[in-house]
Design an enzyme around this catalytic site. Structure first.
Site, PDB file in Angstrom:
ATOM      1  N   HIS A   1      17.091   0.744 -19.618  1.00 39.63           N
ATOM      2  CA  HIS A   1      18.473   0.952 -18.952  1.00 39.63           C
ATOM      3  C   HIS A   1      18.497   0.245 -17.466  1.00 39.63           C
ATOM      4  CE1 HIS A   1      22.595   2.417 -18.789  1.00 39.63           C
ATOM      5  NE2 HIS A   1      22.097   3.203 -17.467  1.00 39.63           N
ATOM      6  N   PHE A   2      17.578   0.595 -16.541  1.00 34.17           N
ATOM      7  CA  PHE A   2      17.648   0.209 -15.336  1.00 34.17           C
ATOM      8  C   PHE A   2      16.618  -0.975 -15.384  1.00 34.17           C
ATOM      9  CE2 PHE A   2      19.677   4.278 -14.362  1.00 34.17           C
ATOM     10  CZ  PHE A   2      20.696   3.835 -13.649  1.00 34.17           C
TER      11      PHE A   2
END
Length: 326
Positions: A302-303
């Site tokens: 996600h990041f």
């Protein structure tokens, strides 16, 4: 003793008479140390509609603007490592939305935590800062906020950098969204309470670590920092309001896509393929509407900036250098 004194005097006289024989050679001249350019990052606040909005800013004041729009549950903190790598040439602006990071977090009964309102706040912020044209880096929540800005001011958008930010139905098919979609359909307290776990420490850490190839690259400061802000009194309701309102973006997807088709902004897509919130299926549909978009699917989560900055920063700099004009 007298002979020793005489010998010492003779030796001193000899040295004094021939100093060159005993002089140390002069040190060779050294080349000057290479200069290192270290961008200065400013941490500022402005008041928008009575709310103090925090933002990070760096780079030349007259440089092309890059607007960095963060996701959930973080803030402009997610861009802390990228900003110095862009600030040598570009004016970088990274705000915290109200309720996030260092911005004010008014009580949710007194402030509308909606994507429409957040987009209005960001719009007024960049207007105050004199940013009349900008390339937007959009991630997670930053995508619908940025695309709402694009609908308001399509002429201001000079380019898009899309990192795990959705604008297509295909990108909302992950099981992660199932209880959130239930809440979209029925705003009962029971369905709201079912989302409480999404703002807990375990889920915050999960968002940073799941799908990452090398977790040792991910600073634990990330989830400690984010969770401390989530745990502020009243902030859970802020986040649940925003999760509930995310559904208001879905009816706008056709308008977002029309913007892509008609304006065809230069677009770079850098997407962590292992993201269970915004999976890879949400990345490829952009090519339907922006066929010339550059797309890079990364082995990350996600990041992705936390895991693949070494890959992403050169891609972003190259994209900006080739496409961005004042």
């Amino acid at each position: 003793m007298k002979q020793l004194l005489i010998r010492g005097a003779l030796a001193a006289a000899t040295i004094a008479a021939a100093p060159a024989a005993f002089a140390f050679p002069e040190a060779a001249p050294q080349p000057p140390a290479p200069s290192i350019s270290v961008p200065v990052i400013h941490y500022r606040t402005v008041t928008v509609d009575g709310v103090k909005v925090f933002y990070r800013e760096a780079g030349p004041a007259d440089g092309p603007v890059v607007l960095l729009l963060h996701g959930f549950p973080t803030s402009s903190h997610m861009f802390r490592n990228l900003i110095p790598l862009l600030a040598g040439k570009y004016r970088v602006i990274a705000p915290d939305y109200p309720g996030y990071g260092q911005s004010d977090a008014p009580d949710h009964t007194k402030f509308a935590y909606t994507f429409a309102n957040q987009a209005d706040i960001v719009d007024k912020l960049v207007t105050q800062l004199g940013a009349k044209r900008y390339t937007m880096y959009v991630m997670d929540y930053g995508a619908p906020i940025g695309y709402r800005l694009a609908l308001k001011h399509p002429e201001r958008v000079s380019g898009l950098i899309v990192q795990n930010g959705n604008a297509y139905d295909e990108g909302l098919q992950s099981p992660f969204w199932d209880p959130i979609k239930v809440y979209w359909r029925d705003r009962s307290q029971k369905n709201r309470d079912a989302l409480n776990n999404l703002v807990t420490f375990d889920i915050t850490r999960f968002q940073y670590t799941d799908g990452m190839g090398d977790v040792s690259r991910i600073s634990p400061d990330n989830w400690v920092h984010d969770q401390a802000l989530l745990d502020r009194p009243g902030n859970r309701d802020v986040q649940l309001d925003m999760l509930g309102d995310y559904g208001s973006n879905v009816p706008l997807y056709p308008q977002f896509q029309e913007f892509f088709r008609t304006r065809r902004p230069p677009t770079l897509i850098v997407w962590g393929k292992n993201d269970k919130i915004f999976p890879e299926e949400g990345a490829h549909p952009y090519l339907r509407d922006i066929p010339k978009a550059e797309i890079h699917i990364l082995d990350s989560g996600h990041f992705a900036l936390e895991d693949r900055l070494d890959m992403m920063a050169p891609l972003i700099r190259s994209f900006l250098d080739r496409n961005l004009t004042k």
